[in-house]
Design an enzyme around this catalytic site. Structure first.
Site, mmCIF file in Angstrom:
data_model
loop_
_atom_site.group_PDB
_atom_site.id
_atom_site.type_symbol
_atom_site.label_atom_id
_atom_site.label_comp_id
_atom_site.label_asym_id
_atom_site.label_seq_id
_atom_site.Cartn_x
_atom_site.Cartn_y
_atom_site.Cartn_z
ATOM 1 N N ARG A 90 1.538 7.064 8.301
ATOM 2 C CA ARG A 90 1.152 5.698 8.667
ATOM 3 C C ARG A 90 0.536 5.671 10.066
ATOM 4 N NH1 ARG A 90 5.085 0.339 8.743
ATOM 5 N NH2 ARG A 90 3.519 -1.088 9.557
ATOM 6 N N ASN A 144 2.956 -0.334 -0.955
ATOM 7 C CA ASN A 144 1.591 -0.693 -0.615
ATOM 8 C C ASN A 144 0.622 0.465 -0.840
ATOM 9 O OD1 ASN A 144 1.854 -3.406 0.295
ATOM 10 N ND2 ASN A 144 2.866 -2.656 2.146
ATOM 11 N N CYS A 164 5.205 -8.677 -3.361
ATOM 12 C CA CYS A 164 4.970 -8.693 -1.921
ATOM 13 C C CYS A 164 5.793 -9.833 -1.329
ATOM 14 C CB CYS A 164 3.482 -8.906 -1.630
ATOM 15 S SG CYS A 164 3.051 -8.951 0.132
ATOM 16 N N HIS A 194 -2.366 -9.013 0.010
ATOM 17 C CA HIS A 194 -2.755 -8.949 1.419
ATOM 18 C C HIS A 194 -4.141 -9.547 1.666
ATOM 19 C CE1 HIS A 194 0.344 -5.657 2.708
ATOM 20 N NE2 HIS A 194 0.883 -6.723 2.121
ATOM 21 N N TYR A 243 -2.847 -11.391 7.138
ATOM 22 C CA TYR A 243 -3.730 -10.240 6.947
ATOM 23 C C TYR A 243 -5.205 -10.630 7.048
ATOM 24 C CZ TYR A 243 0.077 -7.165 5.608
ATOM 25 O OH TYR A 243 1.225 -6.399 5.622
#
Length: 422
Positions: A90, A144, A164, A194, A243
């Protein structure tokens, strides 16, 4: 009833255990199986989860294992909440795109593509094991990028629904502003995972829309809550997901991220402290620090969804990621969208929506085109497919940028993509 959690060593899991304990009347559970490749995490998180359930008088048995087949054997539902490559991967997703002047984020833009490439093959392998163990089991994907992963699962014929926590988090916040219990508040919520907007807020199923009143009385506060300029709410007349800031204020976000600690670094620090807390055998309630990990209200959303899929004879409306089936007519029927759906033992069926305004429809179409290409790249590999997906993304869209980002993506993910190594 048995539920298996793949990625059960996540520091999220005690949040889920707490929800299962509090909502035992909604979802009676006999066995919770946590699967994770890390025995150390299983010991700490499994112990913490068992203590939470026991402290609230829940008789559920908590089992831990490092083996997927053992975890899913006989499971009625399988929750997938894994992170391929962990926080180190990440951190890379959040850094190398910035070198090209593009936003670095784990689900949006080039970093989101990298995560999809790593994740889709792993999740499909898990789903195949679920099907072998129990073809009637439901898979709930919290991993995700949820939209792309859920579409991969559904395309392979798996019984899957994507989940989500963005919608439930906003619903809870709006209920607080209205001074109403959350179950009284429903949202006209639409988009892709998102990439969503709320254009209506309703109390007790009434037709009257409370959103104009909320915007007038709380516009600045709502904008702050969503980390967006108030103009984004005023121009759209809606509440965009936070987002959307990566699109509406891309260059500003890039400037903020450059030189700042990555979210992965922040989360890694929080996780270390959480695991230290979980190691204390006297702790029997989820710590307040867990709220900083993300995933607020994940347990409520997950328990409600699994309960409906396993026990509901009549449908319960919930915001989930589900096949489009004509709901957004400008997308293919097999697109995965995030909308209110009727959920019961037969699955999730999207509710009818009013036409989506052009200010949102255009961006949804653009991002979905990228998602199609991203899924092709995740399933089949190939540098050309990676470049096409990047070129199609509205946050990239330039040939030189797509090529530079592809170079960095493939270099950073060489250890996770067999077709790159081979």
């Amino acid at each position: 009833m048995k539920i298996a959690v793949i990625g059960g060593g996540s520091t999220y899991t005690p949040e889920l255990a707490d929800g299962l304990a509090r909502l035992r009347d909604v979802l009676p559970l006999d066995e919770l199986v946590l699967m994770d490749p890390s025995q150390e995490r299983l010991d700490l998180v499994g112990g913490m989860s068992a203590r939470i359930l026991a402290a609230q008088g829940h008789p559920c048995r908590v089992v831990t294992t490092r083996h997927t087949r053992e975890a899913v054997d006989g499971a009625d539902a399988v929750l997938i909440q894994l992170r391929v490559g962990g926080q180190d991967a990440r951190r890379q997703d959040e850094t190398w795109p910035l070198e090209c002047g593009c936003v670095g984020q784990e689900t949006t833009g080039a970093g989101g593509l990298a995560k999809a490439l790593r994740t889709v093959p792993v999740v499909l392998d898990i789903a195949a094991k679920v099907r072998e163990a129990n073809p009637d089991a439901w898979i709930v994907d919290f991993t995700n990028p949820v939209g792309i992963v859920t579409r991969a699962l559904l395309s392979e014929g798996h019984r899957a629904v994507g989940l989500c926590n963005v919608a439930i988090g906003l619903q809870r916040h709006l209920a607080e502003l209205l001074g109403a219990d959350p179950e009284r508040v429903s949202l006209d919520h639409f988009g892709l995972n998102h990439l969503t907007w709320v254009r209506g807020v309703h109390l007790d199923g009434q037709s009257q829309d409370e959103l104009p009143r909320l915007l007038k009385a709380n516009g600045e506060a709502l904008a702050g809550h969503l980390d967006l300029p108030v103009a984004a709410l005023e121009l759209t007349g809606m509440l965009p997901s936070y987002y959307l800031r990566y699109y509406y204020e891309h260059d500003e976000v890039v400037r903020e991220l450059q030189g700042a600690p990555t979210r992965a670094e922040v989360v890694a620090d929080v996780e270390r402290e959480l695991l230290h807390i979980y190691a204390d055998p006297t702790v029997t309630t989820k710590p307040e620090l867990l709220s900083q990990r993300g995933g607020a209200y994940y347990s409520e959303a997950a328990v409600a969804l699994v309960a409906s899929l396993l026990t509901a004879a009549t449908s319960e409306p919930q915001v989930v990621n589900v096949r489009n089936q004509g709901t957004l007519p400008f997308l293919p029927d097999d697109a995965v969208i995030e909308v209110p759906a009727d959920v019961d033992r037969g699955g999730a069926r999207p509710r009818a929506l009013e036409p989506v305004p052009p200010i949102a429809a255009g961006l949804i179409s653009h991002v979905f085109a990228y998602e199609q290409l991203a899924l092709e790249a995740a399933l089949h590999g190939g540098r050309d497919r990676v470049e096409r997906a990047l070129l199609a993304h509205p946050l990239v869209g330039q040939l030189d940028q797509a090529r530079r980002l592809a170079d960095r993506l493939l270099l950073a993910n060489r250890d996770h993509l067999s077709w790159v190594r081979g």
